[in-house]
Design a protein around this motif. Structure first.
Motif, PDB file in Angstrom:
ATOM      1  N   VAL A 193      42.762  39.673  31.349  1.00  0.00           N
ATOM      2  CA  VAL A 193      41.649  38.614  30.923  1.00  0.00           C
ATOM      3  C   VAL A 193      40.338  39.209  31.624  1.00  0.00           C
ATOM      4  CG1 VAL A 193      42.570  37.260  29.780  1.00  0.00           C
ATOM      5  CG2 VAL A 193      42.206  36.920  32.325  1.00  0.00           C
ATOM      6  N   LEU A 194      40.427  39.472  33.666  1.00  0.00           N
ATOM      7  CA  LEU A 194      40.127  40.041  34.537  1.00  0.00           C
ATOM      8  C   LEU A 194      39.474  41.029  34.486  1.00  0.00           C
ATOM      9  CD1 LEU A 194      41.664  40.664  36.715  1.00  0.00           C
ATOM     10  CD2 LEU A 194      41.273  37.709  37.512  1.00  0.00           C
ATOM     11  N   THR A 195      40.262  42.176  33.837  1.00  0.00           N
ATOM     12  CA  THR A 195      40.100  43.382  34.040  1.00  0.00           C
ATOM     13  C   THR A 195      38.731  44.012  34.415  1.00  0.00           C
ATOM     14  OG1 THR A 195      41.849  43.991  33.502  1.00  0.00           O
ATOM     15  CG2 THR A 195      40.782  45.829  33.543  1.00  0.00           C
ATOM     16  N   ARG A 222      38.496  31.443  30.240  1.00  0.00           N
ATOM     17  CA  ARG A 222      38.913  32.353  29.750  1.00  0.00           C
ATOM     18  C   ARG A 222      40.882  32.491  30.893  1.00  0.00           C
ATOM     19  NH1 ARG A 222      36.514  36.703  27.016  1.00  0.00           N
ATOM     20  NH2 ARG A 222      35.913  37.711  29.654  1.00  0.00           N
ATOM     21  N   MET A 223      40.647  32.484  32.249  1.00  0.00           N
ATOM     22  CA  MET A 223      41.407  32.506  33.328  1.00  0.00           C
ATOM     23  C   MET A 223      42.267  31.362  33.473  1.00  0.00           C
ATOM     24  SD  MET A 223      39.384  34.975  36.548  1.00  0.00           S
ATOM     25  CE  MET A 223      40.874  34.503  37.396  1.00  0.00           C
ATOM     26  N   ALA A 224      41.197  30.336  33.638  1.00  0.00           N
ATOM     27  CA  ALA A 224      41.675  29.274  33.481  1.00  0.00           C
ATOM     28  C   ALA A 224      42.766  28.863  32.261  1.00  0.00           C
ATOM     29  CB  ALA A 224      40.685  27.619  33.485  1.00  0.00           C
ATOM     30  N   MET A 250      45.439  30.909  39.366  1.00  0.00           N
ATOM     31  CA  MET A 250      44.567  31.109  38.215  1.00  0.00           C
ATOM     32  C   MET A 250      43.699  32.200  38.565  1.00  0.00           C
ATOM     33  SD  MET A 250      41.114  29.436  37.501  1.00  0.00           S
ATOM     34  CE  MET A 250      39.755  29.636  36.828  1.00  0.00           C
ATOM     35  N   ALA A 251      44.330  33.826  39.040  1.00  0.00           N
ATOM     36  CA  ALA A 251      43.828  34.883  39.967  1.00  0.00           C
ATOM     37  C   ALA A 251      45.451  35.900  39.478  1.00  0.00           C
ATOM     38  CB  ALA A 251      44.556  34.394  40.877  1.00  0.00           C
ATOM     39  N   VAL A 252      44.189  37.140  39.373  1.00  0.00           N
ATOM     40  CA  VAL A 252      45.236  38.077  39.094  1.00  0.00           C
ATOM     41  C   VAL A 252      46.420  38.180  40.524  1.00  0.00           C
ATOM     42  CG1 VAL A 252      43.845  39.908  39.671  1.00  0.00           C
ATOM     43  CG2 VAL A 252      46.189  40.485  37.971  1.00  0.00           C
ATOM     44  N   GLY A 253      45.437  38.369  41.964  1.00  0.00           N
ATOM     45  CA  GLY A 253      46.031  38.372  43.340  1.00  0.00           C
ATOM     46  C   GLY A 253      47.141  37.405  43.726  1.00  0.00           C
ATOM     47  N   TYR A 254      48.285  37.517  44.215  1.00  0.00           N
ATOM     48  CA  TYR A 254      48.624  36.288  44.699  1.00  0.00           C
ATOM     49  C   TYR A 254      49.691  36.705  45.689  1.00  0.00           C
ATOM     50  CZ  TYR A 254      52.039  39.452  42.160  1.00  0.00           C
ATOM     51  OH  TYR A 254      52.385  40.918  41.936  1.00  0.00           O
ATOM     52  N   ALA A 278      38.953  44.233  46.300  1.00  0.00           N
ATOM     53  CA  ALA A 278      40.130  43.041  46.205  1.00  0.00           C
ATOM     54  C   ALA A 278      40.824  42.941  46.995  1.00  0.00           C
ATOM     55  CB  ALA A 278      41.282  44.739  46.271  1.00  0.00           C
ATOM     56  N   ARG A 279      40.527  43.123  47.516  1.00  0.00           N
ATOM     57  CA  ARG A 279      41.135  41.625  49.227  1.00  0.00           C
ATOM     58  C   ARG A 279      40.393  42.165  50.918  1.00  0.00           C
ATOM     59  NH1 ARG A 279      41.707  38.732  45.667  1.00  0.00           N
ATOM     60  NH2 ARG A 279      42.997  37.624  45.152  1.00  0.00           N
ATOM     61  N   GLY A 280      39.624  41.255  51.116  1.00  0.00           N
ATOM     62  CA  GLY A 280      39.652  42.283  52.784  1.00  0.00           C
ATOM     63  C   GLY A 280      40.178  42.174  53.264  1.00  0.00           C
ATOM     64  N   PRO A 287      29.761  37.014  47.676  1.00  0.00           N
ATOM     65  CA  PRO A 287      30.945  36.121  47.849  1.00  0.00           C
ATOM     66  C   PRO A 287      32.470  36.200  46.478  1.00  0.00           C
ATOM     67  CG  PRO A 287      29.127  35.114  47.049  1.00  0.00           C
ATOM     68  CD  PRO A 287      29.113  36.100  46.829  1.00  0.00           C
ATOM     69  N   HIS A 288      32.887  36.542  46.717  1.00  0.00           N
ATOM     70  CA  HIS A 288      34.365  36.827  46.192  1.00  0.00           C
ATOM     71  C   HIS A 288      34.154  36.160  44.561  1.00  0.00           C
ATOM     72  CE1 HIS A 288      39.290  36.867  46.180  1.00  0.00           C
ATOM     73  NE2 HIS A 288      38.622  37.096  45.214  1.00  0.00           N
ATOM     74  N   ILE A 289      33.698  37.081  43.727  1.00  0.00           N
ATOM     75  CA  ILE A 289      32.484  36.760  42.519  1.00  0.00           C
ATOM     76  C   ILE A 289      33.013  37.868  41.380  1.00  0.00           C
ATOM     77  CG2 ILE A 289      30.899  35.403  42.842  1.00  0.00           C
ATOM     78  CD1 ILE A 289      28.723  38.010  42.150  1.00  0.00           C
ATOM     79  N   LEU A 302      45.043  28.067  43.010  1.00  0.00           N
ATOM     80  CA  LEU A 302      43.954  29.311  43.394  1.00  0.00           C
ATOM     81  C   LEU A 302      44.956  29.817  43.904  1.00  0.00           C
ATOM     82  CD1 LEU A 302      40.902  26.173  42.524  1.00  0.00           C
ATOM     83  CD2 LEU A 302      42.108  27.999  40.620  1.00  0.00           C
ATOM     84  N   ILE A 303      43.341  30.951  44.738  1.00  0.00           N
ATOM     85  CA  ILE A 303      43.490  31.747  45.724  1.00  0.00           C
ATOM     86  C   ILE A 303      43.099  30.972  46.784  1.00  0.00           C
ATOM     87  CG2 ILE A 303      43.130  33.954  44.480  1.00  0.00           C
ATOM     88  CD1 ILE A 303      40.302  33.780  45.907  1.00  0.00           C
ATOM     89  N   THR A 304      42.530  30.163  46.951  1.00  0.00           N
ATOM     90  CA  THR A 304      42.214  29.520  48.233  1.00  0.00           C
ATOM     91  C   THR A 304      43.495  28.231  49.445  1.00  0.00           C
ATOM     92  OG1 THR A 304      40.951  27.303  46.453  1.00  0.00           O
ATOM     93  CG2 THR A 304      39.720  29.248  47.591  1.00  0.00           C
TER      94      THR A 304
HETATM   95  C1  GLV Z   1      41.267  37.323  42.399  1.00  0.00           C
HETATM   96  O1  GLV Z   1      40.883  37.374  43.820  1.00  0.00           O
HETATM   97  C2  GLV Z   1      42.115  37.472  41.727  1.00  0.00           C
HETATM   98  O2  GLV Z   1      43.093  37.325  42.080  1.00  0.00           O
HETATM   99  O3  GLV Z   1      42.030  36.979  40.399  1.00  0.00           O
END
Ligand code: GLV
Length: 316
Positions: A96-98, A293-295, A71-75, A233-235, A281-283, A49-51
């Protein structure tokens, strides 16, 4: 396969069907570093995950690793050079998250422009006095200028919604993309011009060495004193201390933020001393359907790479 958090059932079922699965069996708590380093010692596949910070040390601790699925679009939490050096394939969960994320950008934009949370809090405090002509006045969004910084899939979905709001559309990417002009009618601008012309600035760019800290005091000073700044996007794209100072000075007029320099933030964060912010909170992708769908896609991606099947979601 090692999975760094318990995922919704459809995803777990796909993984269990395809091999031995070890999972950090928690829903809310990220896996401690030590447990991650131990857990991946003998696996070929990692779903994270992103964490989770997947850096050279983690990759070195997994000598058999062949596939990493996030399980994210950002990596940006993954050391891609370290993966590439070992020939390990990375996949993510785009598309899937667009629409879900574009919806949240708009929720923040409208909430910040029309002071929705401030209004709610006013009522909650018992401070709602008689109606008056300039009570809680905000900024219009309909018919104004929308500028998207980082017009990839999510940014384009944000722009598309702007058409329904009768907005003039601008975008900034590293390079102009003629399809965006043809399909969405959005005009390309340099970052500085976009900031100066837009009434609403929405950031949907990925975090890279190039974009880190791209919004600071100089950029906020270019914005209109009536404009709204939104980041989904990202902080770390934003110098947060500069944004706090800019919002305190009233330029931009307000901000809607879903992401922060250091997440999670607590109730003592300086942004919470300001009336002109709306924070979530990053939702961005957090609808029930989209998270499932992402999972599921993250599980499918991992299995596809491990079993030599094609997947369109390999990060180039
Ligand atoms: C969430 O921040 C993602 O990148 O999917």
């Amino acid at each position: 396969m090692f999975i760094t958090r318990r995922l919704p059932d459809p995803a777990m079922a796909i993984l269990h069907e395809h091999g031995t699965v070890t999972v950090w069996d928690q829903i809310e708590t990220p896996i401690p570093r030590e447990a991650l380093l131990r857990g991946i010692a003998d696996v070929e596949g990692l779903l994270c995950l992103i964490t989770d910070r997947i850096d050279a040390e983690v990759i070195a601790a997994a000598p058999r690793l062949r596939a990493v699925s996030i399980m994210a679009v950002g990596y940006d939490n993954i050391d891609r050079a370290a993966l590439a050096a070992r020939g390990i394939t990375l996949t993510n969960t785009p598309d899937v998250l667009t629409e879900t994320t574009a919806d949240l950008a708009w929720a923040l934009l409208l909430a910040a422009a029309r002071r929705v949370v401030e209004g709610h809090t006013l009522i909650e405090r018992g401070a709602w006095g008689p109606w008056h002509p300039m009570q809680m006045v905000g900024q219009d969004i309909y018919g104004r200028v929308l500028g998207v910084v980082g017009a990839g899939r999510i940014g384009q979905a944000v722009l598309r919604r702007g058409r329904g709001f009768g907005m003039r559309l601008l975008y900034h990417n590293r390079r102009p993309n003629p399809a965006i002009a043809t399909e969405l009618g959005a005009e390309y601008r340099s970052l500085n011009d976009l900031l100066a012309e837009s009434d609403a600035v929405v950031v949907t760019a990925p975090l890279t060495a190039e974009t880190r800290g791209m919004f600071g005091a100089t950029q906020f000073a270019l914005m209109k004193p009536t404009s709204i700044f939104v980041n989904v996007a990202r902080g770390p794209l934003v110098r947060e201390a500069d944004l706090v100072a800019a919002l305190r000075a009233g330029r931009p007029w307000a901000a809607g933020l879903d992401v922060f320099e250091h997440e999670p933030i607590g109730p003592d964060h300086p942004l919470l001393t300001l009336p002109n912010v709306v924070l979530t909170p990053h939702i961005g992708s957090a609808s029930v359907a989209t998270r499932v769908r992402m999972a599921t896609l993250a599980a499918e991606n991992l299995v596809a790479v491990l079993y030599g099947r094609p997947t369109p979601n390999v990060v180039a």
